[in-house]
Motif scaffolding. Structure first.
Motif, PDB file in Angstrom:
ATOM      1  N   ALA A 285     -31.042 -51.481  23.205  1.00 36.27           N
ATOM      2  CA  ALA A 285     -32.219 -52.350  23.073  1.00 36.27           C
ATOM      3  C   ALA A 285     -31.929 -53.785  23.506  1.00 36.27           C
ATOM      4  N   GLY A 286     -30.746 -54.024  24.054  1.00 35.45           N
ATOM      5  CA  GLY A 286     -30.445 -55.324  24.620  1.00 35.45           C
ATOM      6  C   GLY A 286     -29.783 -56.321  23.692  1.00 35.45           C
ATOM      7  N   VAL A 287     -29.357 -55.897  22.509  1.00 38.49           N
ATOM      8  CA  VAL A 287     -28.686 -56.802  21.585  1.00 38.49           C
ATOM      9  C   VAL A 287     -27.236 -56.996  22.047  1.00 38.49           C
TER      10      VAL A 287
ATOM     11  N   ALA B 101     -21.759 -54.333  12.508  1.00 38.99           N
ATOM     12  CA  ALA B 101     -21.562 -52.899  12.729  1.00 38.99           C
ATOM     13  C   ALA B 101     -20.164 -52.611  13.258  1.00 38.99           C
ATOM     14  N   SER B 102     -19.704 -53.391  14.235  1.00 35.21           N
ATOM     15  CA  SER B 102     -18.378 -53.158  14.803  1.00 35.21           C
ATOM     16  C   SER B 102     -17.282 -53.440  13.775  1.00 35.21           C
ATOM     17  N   GLU B 103     -17.519 -54.409  12.898  1.00 36.91           N
ATOM     18  CA  GLU B 103     -16.545 -54.680  11.838  1.00 36.91           C
ATOM     19  C   GLU B 103     -16.469 -53.525  10.847  1.00 36.91           C
TER      20      GLU B 103
ATOM     21  N   GLY C  15     -22.525 -54.025   6.254  1.00 39.55           N
ATOM     22  CA  GLY C  15     -22.768 -54.074   7.692  1.00 39.55           C
ATOM     23  C   GLY C  15     -22.938 -52.737   8.377  1.00 39.55           C
ATOM     24  N   GLY C  16     -22.708 -51.640   7.640  1.00 36.04           N
ATOM     25  CA  GLY C  16     -22.878 -50.318   8.221  1.00 36.04           C
ATOM     26  C   GLY C  16     -24.334 -49.873   8.201  1.00 36.04           C
ATOM     27  N   PHE C  17     -24.555 -48.643   8.653  1.00 33.75           N
ATOM     28  CA  PHE C  17     -25.920 -48.103   8.750  1.00 33.75           C
ATOM     29  C   PHE C  17     -26.079 -46.854   7.888  1.00 33.75           C
TER      30      PHE C  17
ATOM     31  N   ARG D 236     -25.797 -58.604  13.996  1.00 30.48           N
ATOM     32  CA  ARG D 236     -25.977 -57.176  13.721  1.00 30.48           C
ATOM     33  C   ARG D 236     -24.893 -56.342  14.405  1.00 30.48           C
ATOM     34  N   VAL D 237     -24.611 -56.666  15.657  1.00 29.70           N
ATOM     35  CA  VAL D 237     -23.569 -55.939  16.384  1.00 29.70           C
ATOM     36  C   VAL D 237     -22.199 -56.249  15.798  1.00 29.70           C
TER      37      VAL D 237
END
Length: 371
Positions: A259-261, A271-273, A220-222, A267-268
């Motif tokens: 971007a409004g997500v 990433a937060s997890e 889930g990371g980038f 996806r959010v």
């Protein structure tokens, strides 16, 4: 006599504790925060070049960063230091609307950071025309059909250092922030295109990312970029996956929100997890001390955009992230008012650059009024 001795001993111990624990004492102290900001701005003023720029390497980008940092703390475009820097940046505007050095291969980076400075100094609209030009320029160098890239191409929607460089998440995040600063919203086509690229830089299998990499490291990371075969500054997993790391995951989170997500989007959530599992202010997760102050700045902006005053982590803890980051940054300030990273990769050995990063980060961690 014994009582007097005990009183003196107690005062001495209290004084020693206060002396040895300046960071704790300053944690929610507005005066200490303001003193740190003033000291940092005074440091930068002393480092400003004769032509108004800051730094030696990549002066346009560093000047934009430092000027935006100064302006984020109550100074105006007419402040002598800021005015001199903004005048320098104006002298670097090109006919295409970009703000970059002659022959630069960092056009997106330089222009985006200059935009942050001009937007911060544009309270009275004096830079409206200039910013309209930069907006058009940045959208023009974004990878899309005008560069013969279809939506299926991994370059699509991203921004790199220059028009002929592969796009990456860092540059794309800078571009999106610059566009947002000029009033560009999620409904704009440039933001929609950028979101396509950002989503493909996440280790999350979905309709937004059907590349080979998420299945190899589905955390889930980038990572740095999906383009040109993919790359992560944190390296690869044994099976060829791209490792996620802290600064890019905060950059991805921030960019998706711009971007409004919303928070309910997978996806959010992913990433937060990931960030909840790796929450720390002592290093850039996955890279150690490399890019640490870039990490602080990106974390501050992303968590502010995320909109929760306490960030929940995997261990169930709730972190008052503003106070925690403020404490960390105050504790790292040098005696001359600057900040610097002993690990010098990505120019973080430059106290001018790092002080610019930190001033911008400090905008998001101010103590509550009255403290």
């Amino acid at each position: 006599m014994l009582a007097l001795f005990s009183l003196r001993r107690g005062l001495a111990i209290a004084a020693l504790v206060a002396f040895c624990s300046p960071i704790l004492a300053a944690d929610d102290d507005r005066a200490a925060y303001d003193k740190a900001i003033t000291s940092a701005i005074n440091y930068l003023a002393g480092q400003q070049n004769e032509d108004g720029s800051f730094g030696e390497a990549s002066p346009i980008g560093v000047t934009g960063l430092c000027t935006a940092g100064i302006l984020s703390h109550g100074r105006t475009a007419d402040d002598p230091v800021a005015k001199k820097a903004l005048t320098y940046l104006e002298s670097q505007i090109k006919e295409d609307g970009g703000i970059y050095a002659e022959g630069s291969t960092h056009k997106n980076y330089e222009t985006s950071l200059a935009v942050l400075a001009f937007a911060a100094g544009n309270k009275d609209g004096r830079y409206d025309k200039l910013l309209a030009g930069t907006d058009k320029f940045l959208k023009g160098i974004q990878w899309d059909a005008s560069e013969d890239k279809e939506e299926s191409d991994t370059f699509y929607g991203g921004a790199g250092y220059g028009g002929h460089k592969r796009p990456d998440l860092s540059n794309t995040a800078f571009m999106m922030e610059a566009l947002k600063a000029t009033g560009t919203g999620p409904e704009d086509e440039a933001m929609k295109k950028a979101l396509i690229f950002v989503s493909r830089c996440q280790n999350l299998e979905s309709e937004h990312n059907t590349s080979e990499f998420p299945a190899k490291n589905p955390d889930g990371g980038f990572y740095y970029t999906i383009a040109a075969g993919g790359n992560s500054q944190a390296g690869e997993t044994p099976n060829g996956g791209l490792r996620s790391y802290g600064s890019m995951t905060y950059a991805g989170l921030k960019s998706m929100i711009y971007a409004g997500v919303d928070k309910d989007d997978p996806r959010v959530k992913a990433a937060s997890e990931w960030l909840g599992k790796h929450y720390t202010l002592h290093e850039n997760p996955g890279l150690g001390q490399q890019g640490l102050f870039y990490y602080y700045l990106t974390a501050a902006k992303a968590l502010d955009a995320f909109g929760e005053e306490e960030f929940g982590t995997a261990d169930g803890a709730k972190h008052p992230w503003r106070a925690e980051l403020r404490k960390e940054l105050l504790g790292r300030q040098q005696k001359d008012g600057s900040w610097v990273n002993e690990t010098t990769r990505w120019m973080e050995g430059s106290p001018v650059l790092v002080t610019g990063y930190t001033l911008l980060a400090m905008e998001y961690v101010q103590p509550e009024a009255g403290k």
